[in-house]
Design an enzyme around this catalytic site. Structure first.
Site, short mmCIF file in Angstrom:
data_model
loop_
_atom_site.label_atom_id
_atom_site.label_comp_id
_atom_site.label_asym_id
_atom_site.label_seq_id
_atom_site.Cartn_x
_atom_site.Cartn_y
_atom_site.Cartn_z
N PRO A 221 0.78 -1.23 0.00
CA PRO A 221 0.00 0.00 0.00
C PRO A 221 0.82 1.29 0.00
CG PRO A 221 -0.20 -1.16 2.11
CD PRO A 221 0.48 -2.09 1.15
N ASN A 222 0.36 2.21 -0.82
CA ASN A 222 0.88 3.58 -0.91
C ASN A 222 2.22 3.70 -1.63
OD1 ASN A 222 -1.30 4.83 0.61
ND2 ASN A 222 -0.45 3.77 2.38
N ARG B 183 4.68 12.81 -1.66
CA ARG B 183 4.88 13.44 -0.35
C ARG B 183 6.03 12.74 0.35
NH1 ARG B 183 -0.43 15.66 2.35
NH2 ARG B 183 1.20 16.24 3.78
N TYR C 244 11.28 9.05 1.72
CA TYR C 244 11.25 8.07 0.62
C TYR C 244 11.96 8.54 -0.64
CZ TYR C 244 7.80 5.98 3.71
OH TYR C 244 7.19 5.43 4.81
N ASN D 212 8.15 -5.53 -1.30
CA ASN D 212 8.07 -4.44 -0.32
C ASN D 212 6.63 -4.41 0.14
OD1 ASN D 212 7.96 -2.18 1.22
ND2 ASN D 212 9.01 -0.84 -0.24
N ALA E 189 3.33 -0.96 4.61
CA ALA E 189 2.83 -1.01 5.99
C ALA E 189 2.48 -2.43 6.42
CB ALA E 189 1.61 -0.11 6.14
N GLU F 35 13.28 -9.07 0.65
CA GLU F 35 12.46 -7.95 1.13
C GLU F 35 13.21 -6.64 0.85
OE1 GLU F 35 12.47 -7.95 5.40
OE2 GLU F 35 10.65 -6.75 5.54
N HIS G 141 13.02 -2.35 1.51
CA HIS G 141 12.42 -1.14 2.07
C HIS G 141 13.19 0.06 1.55
CE1 HIS G 141 9.62 -3.28 4.43
NE2 HIS G 141 10.58 -4.07 4.86
N ARG H 156 13.68 4.23 12.23
CA ARG H 156 12.37 4.89 12.32
C ARG H 156 11.59 4.43 13.56
NH1 ARG H 156 9.47 4.91 6.69
NH2 ARG H 156 8.28 6.51 7.80
#
Ligand code: CA2
Length: 144
Positions: free
Chosen positions: A9-10, A17, A22, A73, A76, A97, A99, A106
């Site tokens: 997602p996203n 943004r 990112y 990836n 969330a 994986e 990121h 974070r």
């Protein structure tokens, strides 16, 4: 060799943004990088992005017998989804994986990765180049 790149997602909102976290590169830039890496390595790469957990589980299940590697990836869902972990285990396809951000530095809730419990390697904090690195890793390890 055939690799499936999965994004959660996203990720399709990249570059719109939070460039400080990112980066400035967009989702379209990521798709270009994946296509360019496919050309360079000479392997077939498909990509799929969804905002829906079940759709990602369906795609992982459908990869069985069709793909030799998965780059994922889960966004969330990384930090919440036992369903994605179980799907990866069920198909038993080598997976890496990725990121984009350095999740280690974070929030505390980003410190757990369920998918990462299955994946043989995690690349984080390398921006979108992490996807290229993951594809090259799978190609070098499992053939061309
Ligand atoms: O660093 C990564 O690649 C993440 O998987 C990205 C996820 C985040 O939930 C993970 O903890 C780490 C977020 C995906 C993108 O979210 C955006 C948020 C704002 C603007 C654009 C994208």
């Amino acid at each position: 060799m055939k690799i499936l790149v999965l994004n959660g997602p996203n990720i399709n909102m990249l570059g719109i943004r939070e460039p400080g976290i990112y980066g400035k590169q967009t989702f379209s830039d990521l798709l270009d990088l994946i296509n360019q890496t496919a050309k360079e390595t000479g392997i077939a790469i498909d990509q799929y992005q969804s905002n829906h957990e079940g759709a990602l589980v369906d795609k992982i299940q459908a990869a069985y017998g069709d793909y030799d590697g998965i780059v994922i990836n889960p966004a969330a869902y990384t930090h919440t989804s036992v369903a994605i972990l179980d799907a990866l285990k069920s198909v038993s396809i080598p997976a890496v994986e990725v990121h984009i951000s350095d999740v280690d530095s974070r929030e505390a809730f980003r410190q757990i990765s369920y998918a990462g419990m299955y994946c043989e390697k995690t690349i984080k904090g390398q921006g979108i180049d992490g996807y290229r690195q993951a594809i090259i890793y799978l190609t070098e390890k499992y053939g061309s």
